[in-house]
Design an enzyme around this catalytic site. Sequence first.
Site, PDB file in Angstrom:
ATOM      1  N   GLU A  33     -10.137   2.154   3.788  1.00 35.84           N
ATOM      2  CA  GLU A  33      -9.806   3.308   2.937  1.00 35.84           C
ATOM      3  C   GLU A  33     -11.069   3.829   2.231  1.00 35.84           C
ATOM      4  O   GLU A  33     -11.292   5.037   2.172  1.00 35.84           O
ATOM      5  CB  GLU A  33      -8.765   2.842   1.918  1.00 35.84           C
ATOM      6  CG  GLU A  33      -8.216   3.859   0.962  1.00 35.84           C
ATOM      7  CD  GLU A  33      -7.272   3.180  -0.035  1.00 35.84           C
ATOM      8  OE1 GLU A  33      -7.540   3.282  -1.249  1.00 35.84           O
ATOM      9  OE2 GLU A  33      -6.287   2.523   0.372  1.00 35.84           O
ATOM     10  N   HIS A  90      -7.726  -3.345   4.584  1.00 34.21           N
ATOM     11  CA  HIS A  90      -7.107  -2.010   4.568  1.00 34.21           C
ATOM     12  C   HIS A  90      -7.802  -1.160   3.500  1.00 34.21           C
ATOM     13  O   HIS A  90      -8.180  -0.017   3.737  1.00 34.21           O
ATOM     14  CB  HIS A  90      -5.610  -2.154   4.267  1.00 34.21           C
ATOM     15  CG  HIS A  90      -4.932  -0.905   3.778  1.00 34.21           C
ATOM     16  ND1 HIS A  90      -5.153  -0.393   2.510  1.00 34.21           N
ATOM     17  CD2 HIS A  90      -4.041  -0.064   4.372  1.00 34.21           C
ATOM     18  CE1 HIS A  90      -4.433   0.714   2.352  1.00 34.21           C
ATOM     19  NE2 HIS A  90      -3.751   0.928   3.463  1.00 34.21           N
ATOM     20  N   ASN A  91      -8.021  -1.737   2.311  1.00 34.95           N
ATOM     21  CA  ASN A  91      -8.667  -0.992   1.236  1.00 34.95           C
ATOM     22  C   ASN A  91     -10.133  -0.700   1.559  1.00 34.95           C
ATOM     23  O   ASN A  91     -10.650   0.356   1.198  1.00 34.95           O
ATOM     24  CB  ASN A  91      -8.572  -1.764  -0.087  1.00 34.95           C
ATOM     25  CG  ASN A  91      -7.173  -1.718  -0.672  1.00 34.95           C
ATOM     26  OD1 ASN A  91      -6.199  -1.482   0.028  1.00 34.95           O
ATOM     27  ND2 ASN A  91      -7.061  -1.963  -1.957  1.00 34.95           N
ATOM     28  N   SER A 120       0.823  -1.210   0.000  1.00 33.91           N
ATOM     29  CA  SER A 120       0.000   0.000   0.000  1.00 33.91           C
ATOM     30  C   SER A 120       0.853   1.254   0.000  1.00 33.91           C
ATOM     31  O   SER A 120       1.915   1.293   0.600  1.00 33.91           O
ATOM     32  CB  SER A 120      -0.923   0.039   1.216  1.00 33.91           C
ATOM     33  OG  SER A 120      -1.672   1.252   1.178  1.00 33.91           O
ATOM     34  N   LYS A 180      -4.647  -6.696   3.434  1.00 31.31           N
ATOM     35  CA  LYS A 180      -4.588  -5.586   2.472  1.00 31.31           C
ATOM     36  C   LYS A 180      -5.981  -5.263   1.936  1.00 31.31           C
ATOM     37  O   LYS A 180      -6.341  -4.103   1.724  1.00 31.31           O
ATOM     38  CB  LYS A 180      -3.631  -5.938   1.320  1.00 31.31           C
ATOM     39  CG  LYS A 180      -3.619  -4.929   0.154  1.00 31.31           C
ATOM     40  CD  LYS A 180      -3.157  -3.559   0.602  1.00 31.31           C
ATOM     41  CE  LYS A 180      -2.838  -2.569  -0.497  1.00 31.31           C
ATOM     42  NZ  LYS A 180      -3.767  -2.288  -1.523  1.00 31.31           N
TER      43      LYS A 180
END
Length: 485
Positions: free
Chosen positions: A194, A190-191, A132, A187
């Site tokens: 986001e 995480h997105n 990232s 990940k």
Amino acid sequence: MAPPTRIGLAGLAVMGQNLALNIAEKGFPISVYNRTTSKVDETVERAKQEGDLPLFGFHDPESFVQSIQKPRVIIMLVKAGAPVDQTIKTLSAYMEKGDCIIDGGNEWYENTERREKEMSGLGLLYLGMGVSGGEEGARNGPSLMPGGSFEAYKYIEDILHKVAAQVSDSGPCVTYIGKGGSGNFVKMVHNGIEYGDMQLIAEAYDVLKSVGKLSNEELRSVFLEWNRGELLSFLIEITADIFGIKDDKGEGYLVDKVLDKTGMKGTGKWTVQQAADLSIAAPTIAASLDSRFLSGLKEERVEAAKVFKSGGFGDVLTDQTVDKAKLIDDVRQALYASKICSYAQGMNLIRAKSIEKGWDLKLGELARIWKGGCIIRAIFLDRIKKAYDRNPDLANLLVDPEFAKEIIDRQSAWRRVVCLAINSGISTPGMSASLAYFDTYRRERVPANLVQAQRDYFGAHTYERVDMEGSFHTEWFKTAKQLKN
């Protein structure tokens, strides 16, 4: 013959080029390869220009693989799905037992687990590594989330520690995440977080612009100010930048010329699907996804606006005068409180998956590696890390004593903003969903008793009672019929 390089990288779109240059700049000689060979030459040229870096280009897969020291480690940065399988096929033909392949793309975690099994059949090691930070992060220090073979991680730990973003008080933004597809899964979430963050910021912008009538200059100074306090983060910083950029193709500011349609690659959708599969409430992240879907209906919204305008609906329903300074302060507090809920949902999703898969993921450590390099990097991740340090079994971030106090201090402002938005006809799905999540979670008793009674009425699904053990079924229909007679 050049001496063998330390590592290889295949796939030279911008992310691949930048990560390769980063690795070379940290003193690790690297071999690079790309199916379209012009990209190889372009990368070699950049390496020369950016400081004669130890980067070596190869036009064919065999010489590329042979150029790397054993046990060979090759990072792939190609499009998720079939292209990854194709690249593995091409490279593994020349690799030997004990060599390792690392997929640095946004891959679906189960694909990584399938490939790890297939590779181990060939005696090869495999890692799925979330990366990232976008193009900038890849070049200057990303946040790295490697999962899969621990042995493979150990091969390149020294490289990853130098290449990752460095945070002065907590070290390099990389850690071994866990087994299987855990790196990709982390990940992905995480997105998802986001998506939530970006939606909440967009709602703050909408309320300030549409109700508070702030100009772009005013918005820029508000976000610059916010970036000096508890909201200090990469996304707030770039938002301030965006408000300051004039249109180079016409009058005014560029942000006002950008079409209001948000694209997406799929990681946010995967996050919401996983939350549903694991029965984890993630309403803030789900609201951000729905908002992207609705933004895509631009033509329909243009028509709908005409229909409702004739019925007296303007873009903003009430033209009330507001105290700007008060509104700005309220929105700041609402944004922060909503953000806590979004991160709480993401962390709970990671924990649920970790339990299901036996990954033993450390939530505090994830917060630590997200403090630098990545898109959601923010000062408040340090608070999250400390919350999990205090109590690794914390049921929800909302009940950590510090976060609980912060929400209590901000909840009045949060409610004022959501009410103001509703009365003005401005949708704040992320802030509203976060508030509903908080209000549901903090209540000892919710109206689910009625829903369960309905389920028992029409489907004999049974129910439990608050005053005695066991499960019960009532002939509601018969009893109701008797009452009616």
